[in-house]
Design an enzyme around this catalytic site. Structure first.
Site, PDB file in Angstrom:
ATOM      1  N   LYS A   1     -39.535   5.345  28.149  1.00  0.00           N
ATOM      2  CA  LYS A   1     -39.462   6.755  28.537  1.00  0.00           C
ATOM      3  C   LYS A   1     -40.857   7.275  28.936  1.00  0.00           C
ATOM      4  O   LYS A   1     -41.867   6.598  28.714  1.00  0.00           O
ATOM      5  CB  LYS A   1     -38.893   7.541  27.355  1.00  0.00           C
ATOM      6  CG  LYS A   1     -37.470   7.113  26.982  1.00  0.00           C
ATOM      7  CD  LYS A   1     -36.958   7.953  25.829  1.00  0.00           C
ATOM      8  CE  LYS A   1     -35.529   7.645  25.486  1.00  0.00           C
ATOM      9  NZ  LYS A   1     -35.013   8.526  24.432  1.00  0.00           N
TER      10      LYS A   1
ATOM     11  N   TYR B   1     -26.867  10.749  30.297  1.00  0.00           N
ATOM     12  CA  TYR B   1     -26.768  11.432  29.005  1.00  0.00           C
ATOM     13  C   TYR B   1     -25.525  12.317  28.890  1.00  0.00           C
ATOM     14  O   TYR B   1     -25.541  13.292  28.141  1.00  0.00           O
ATOM     15  CB  TYR B   1     -28.028  12.268  28.769  1.00  0.00           C
ATOM     16  CG  TYR B   1     -29.218  11.432  28.316  1.00  0.00           C
ATOM     17  CD1 TYR B   1     -29.128  10.585  27.212  1.00  0.00           C
ATOM     18  CD2 TYR B   1     -30.437  11.495  28.980  1.00  0.00           C
ATOM     19  CE1 TYR B   1     -30.209   9.824  26.792  1.00  0.00           C
ATOM     20  CE2 TYR B   1     -31.529  10.737  28.565  1.00  0.00           C
ATOM     21  CZ  TYR B   1     -31.406   9.907  27.467  1.00  0.00           C
ATOM     22  OH  TYR B   1     -32.481   9.154  27.042  1.00  0.00           O
TER      23      TYR B   1
ATOM     24  N   PHE C   1     -30.282  19.698  21.817  1.00  0.00           N
ATOM     25  CA  PHE C   1     -31.498  19.064  22.347  1.00  0.00           C
ATOM     26  C   PHE C   1     -31.355  18.622  23.800  1.00  0.00           C
ATOM     27  O   PHE C   1     -32.298  18.077  24.371  1.00  0.00           O
ATOM     28  CB  PHE C   1     -31.899  17.860  21.467  1.00  0.00           C
ATOM     29  CG  PHE C   1     -30.832  16.800  21.318  1.00  0.00           C
ATOM     30  CD1 PHE C   1     -30.655  15.823  22.282  1.00  0.00           C
ATOM     31  CD2 PHE C   1     -30.004  16.771  20.194  1.00  0.00           C
ATOM     32  CE1 PHE C   1     -29.685  14.846  22.154  1.00  0.00           C
ATOM     33  CE2 PHE C   1     -29.016  15.799  20.052  1.00  0.00           C
ATOM     34  CZ  PHE C   1     -28.857  14.837  21.035  1.00  0.00           C
TER      35      PHE C   1
ATOM     36  N   ARG D   1     -31.965  -3.163  19.502  1.00  0.00           N
ATOM     37  CA  ARG D   1     -31.829  -1.938  18.707  1.00  0.00           C
ATOM     38  C   ARG D   1     -32.570  -2.074  17.372  1.00  0.00           C
ATOM     39  O   ARG D   1     -33.144  -1.129  16.866  1.00  0.00           O
ATOM     40  CB  ARG D   1     -30.359  -1.557  18.544  1.00  0.00           C
ATOM     41  CG  ARG D   1     -29.753  -1.123  19.897  1.00  0.00           C
ATOM     42  CD  ARG D   1     -28.350  -0.634  19.778  1.00  0.00           C
ATOM     43  NE  ARG D   1     -28.247   0.596  19.007  1.00  0.00           N
ATOM     44  CZ  ARG D   1     -28.515   1.809  19.485  1.00  0.00           C
ATOM     45  NH1 ARG D   1     -28.917   1.966  20.730  1.00  0.00           N
ATOM     46  NH2 ARG D   1     -28.379   2.878  18.712  1.00  0.00           N
TER      47      ARG D   1
ATOM     48  N   THR E   1     -33.479   6.367  15.747  1.00  0.00           N
ATOM     49  CA  THR E   1     -33.853   7.473  16.636  1.00  0.00           C
ATOM     50  C   THR E   1     -34.793   8.436  15.915  1.00  0.00           C
ATOM     51  O   THR E   1     -35.778   8.901  16.480  1.00  0.00           O
ATOM     52  CB  THR E   1     -32.585   8.248  17.084  1.00  0.00           C
ATOM     53  OG1 THR E   1     -31.702   7.320  17.708  1.00  0.00           O
ATOM     54  CG2 THR E   1     -32.911   9.363  18.050  1.00  0.00           C
TER      55      THR E   1
ATOM     56  N   ARG F   1     -40.294   2.400  17.432  1.00  0.00           N
ATOM     57  CA  ARG F   1     -40.354   3.820  17.071  1.00  0.00           C
ATOM     58  C   ARG F   1     -41.091   4.027  15.747  1.00  0.00           C
ATOM     59  O   ARG F   1     -41.807   5.009  15.570  1.00  0.00           O
ATOM     60  CB  ARG F   1     -38.955   4.399  16.996  1.00  0.00           C
ATOM     61  CG  ARG F   1     -38.324   4.533  18.384  1.00  0.00           C
ATOM     62  CD  ARG F   1     -36.878   4.886  18.274  1.00  0.00           C
ATOM     63  NE  ARG F   1     -36.249   5.078  19.576  1.00  0.00           N
ATOM     64  CZ  ARG F   1     -34.963   4.907  19.790  1.00  0.00           C
ATOM     65  NH1 ARG F   1     -34.167   4.544  18.792  1.00  0.00           N
ATOM     66  NH2 ARG F   1     -34.452   5.119  20.985  1.00  0.00           N
TER      67      ARG F   1
ATOM     68  N   ASN G   1     -39.133   9.670  21.900  1.00  0.00           N
ATOM     69  CA  ASN G   1     -39.076   8.504  21.014  1.00  0.00           C
ATOM     70  C   ASN G   1     -39.276   7.177  21.750  1.00  0.00           C
ATOM     71  O   ASN G   1     -38.718   6.152  21.384  1.00  0.00           O
ATOM     72  CB  ASN G   1     -37.772   8.522  20.203  1.00  0.00           C
ATOM     73  CG  ASN G   1     -36.544   8.441  21.080  1.00  0.00           C
ATOM     74  OD1 ASN G   1     -36.649   8.406  22.291  1.00  0.00           O
ATOM     75  ND2 ASN G   1     -35.376   8.394  20.463  1.00  0.00           N
TER      76      ASN G   1
ATOM     77  N   HIS H   1     -35.338   3.861  25.159  1.00  0.00           N
ATOM     78  CA  HIS H   1     -33.880   4.008  25.077  1.00  0.00           C
ATOM     79  C   HIS H   1     -33.267   2.625  25.172  1.00  0.00           C
ATOM     80  O   HIS H   1     -33.755   1.777  25.924  1.00  0.00           O
ATOM     81  CB  HIS H   1     -33.344   4.863  26.238  1.00  0.00           C
ATOM     82  CG  HIS H   1     -31.850   4.739  26.385  1.00  0.00           C
ATOM     83  ND1 HIS H   1     -30.968   5.462  25.624  1.00  0.00           N
ATOM     84  CD2 HIS H   1     -31.086   3.915  27.163  1.00  0.00           C
ATOM     85  CE1 HIS H   1     -29.730   5.117  25.944  1.00  0.00           C
ATOM     86  NE2 HIS H   1     -29.775   4.180  26.867  1.00  0.00           N
TER      87      HIS H   1
ATOM     88  N   GLU I   1     -24.314   2.121  31.810  1.00  0.00           N
ATOM     89  CA  GLU I   1     -25.694   2.537  32.115  1.00  0.00           C
ATOM     90  C   GLU I   1     -26.313   1.660  33.215  1.00  0.00           C
ATOM     91  O   GLU I   1     -27.037   2.151  34.073  1.00  0.00           O
ATOM     92  CB  GLU I   1     -26.539   2.493  30.832  1.00  0.00           C
ATOM     93  CG  GLU I   1     -26.110   3.561  29.835  1.00  0.00           C
ATOM     94  CD  GLU I   1     -26.790   3.434  28.478  1.00  0.00           C
ATOM     95  OE1 GLU I   1     -27.658   2.551  28.301  1.00  0.00           O
ATOM     96  OE2 GLU I   1     -26.444   4.241  27.584  1.00  0.00           O
TER      97      GLU I   1
HETATM   98  P1  CMP Z   1     -31.877   7.927  23.337  1.00  0.00           P
HETATM   99  O1  CMP Z   1     -31.789   6.564  22.739  1.00  0.00           O
HETATM  100  O2  CMP Z   1     -32.414   8.017  24.705  1.00  0.00           O
HETATM  101  O3  CMP Z   1     -30.451   8.663  23.295  1.00  0.00           O
HETATM  102  C1  CMP Z   1     -30.312  10.057  23.233  1.00  0.00           C
HETATM  103  C2  CMP Z   1     -31.628  10.749  23.075  1.00  0.00           C
HETATM  104  O4  CMP Z   1     -31.542  12.090  22.669  1.00  0.00           O
HETATM  105  C3  CMP Z   1     -32.418  10.062  21.969  1.00  0.00           C
HETATM  106  O5  CMP Z   1     -32.838   8.804  22.400  1.00  0.00           O
HETATM  107  C4  CMP Z   1     -33.491  11.096  21.717  1.00  0.00           C
HETATM  108  O6  CMP Z   1     -34.482  11.088  22.729  1.00  0.00           O
HETATM  109  C5  CMP Z   1     -32.674  12.396  21.845  1.00  0.00           C
HETATM  110  N1  CMP Z   1     -32.132  12.846  20.544  1.00  0.00           N
HETATM  111  C6  CMP Z   1     -31.113  12.301  19.846  1.00  0.00           C
HETATM  112  N2  CMP Z   1     -30.872  13.017  18.714  1.00  0.00           N
HETATM  113  C7  CMP Z   1     -31.747  14.050  18.715  1.00  0.00           C
HETATM  114  C8  CMP Z   1     -31.997  15.130  17.828  1.00  0.00           C
HETATM  115  N3  CMP Z   1     -31.278  15.292  16.700  1.00  0.00           N
HETATM  116  N4  CMP Z   1     -32.980  15.994  18.142  1.00  0.00           N
HETATM  117  C9  CMP Z   1     -33.695  15.841  19.272  1.00  0.00           C
HETATM  118  N5  CMP Z   1     -33.507  14.828  20.169  1.00  0.00           N
HETATM  119  C10 CMP Z   1     -32.549  13.928  19.899  1.00  0.00           C
END
Ligand code: CMP
Length: 132
Positions: free
Chosen positions: A9, A49, A57, A85, A91, A102, A112, A115, A126
Site C-alpha cells: 500500500k 473494497y 473507515f 496472511r 489487521t 504488520r 497497515n 493487503h 481481486e
Molecule cells: P486490507 O487488508 O486492505 O482490507 C481492508 C482494509 O480496511 C484493511 O486492510 C485496513 O486497511 C482497513 N481496515 C480494516 N478494519 C479497519 C478498522 N477497524 N479501522 C480502520 N481501518 C480498517
C-alpha cells in the site's frame, strides 16, 4: 497451485519497504508471477473494497489508497494464501505478532502496509480487478 493478490500500500511504498517485503516473500520461497506499480483510482478501489462500503473507515481507506503508488502482485504456490496472511499478521497492529510485516512496521489499522486476499474466491475476484 493457489494464487493470491498482494498489494504493498502507499505507506509501504512511501516508507521504502518494497525491498524488505519482497525479500521476505523470496526468502520464504514464494513465487511472484505478476507485478506492477500503479496509482490506483477510485473506480478500481471501489470494486476492490466493495465489501467495506458503508463502514466507518471506508472513505479514509479509499483516500489513503489513492494518495500514492501501490505495488500490486500475484503470488503462486501451495497454500500461498495461508502463508502470506501469516507473514502479514493481523489487521490490527496491536494484535499483529512481532516478526510479521504488520507487527514489525504498522502502528495503525487503516495504514497497515500490505493487503492480501483472504480466500481462493477473493483472490480470483481481486486478480480479475487488478490484472484484467
Ligand atoms: P486490507 O487488508 O486492505 O482490507 C481492508 C482494509 O480496511 C484493511 O486492510 C485496513 O486497511 C482497513 N481496515 C480494516 N478494519 C479497519 C478498522 N477497524 N479501522 C480502520 N481501518 C480498517
Amino acid at each position: 497451485m493457489e494464487r493470491i493478490l498482494v498489494i504493498i500500500k502507499p505507506d509501504g511504498v512511501e516508507r521504502g519497504l518494497i525491498g524488505e517485503i519482497i525479500s521476505r516473500y523470496e526468502k520464504k520461497g514464494l513465487n511472484i508471477v505478476e507485478c506492477k506499480m500503479i496509482k490506483a483510482d477510485r473506480e478500481i478501489l471501489e470494486k476492490h473494497y466493495i465489501e467495506h462500503k458503508g463502514k466507518f473507515f471506508y472513505e479514509d481507506l479509499i483516500t489513503y489508497m489513492m494518495r500514492g503508488k501501490v505495488l500490486v502482485m500475484i503470488l503462486e504456490g501451495n497454500n500461498v494464501i495461508q502463508l502470506i496472511r501469516k507473514m502479514h499478521g493481523s489487521t490490527n497492529p496491536l494484535d499483529a505478532e512481532v516478526g510479521t510485516i504488520r507487527g514489525d512496521f504498522a502502528n495503525r489499522k487503516t495504514e497497515n502496509i500490505v493487503h492480501a486476499s483472504d480466500s481462493k474466491e477473493s483472490a480470483e475476484r481481486e486478480i480479475a480487478i487488478w490484472f484484467s
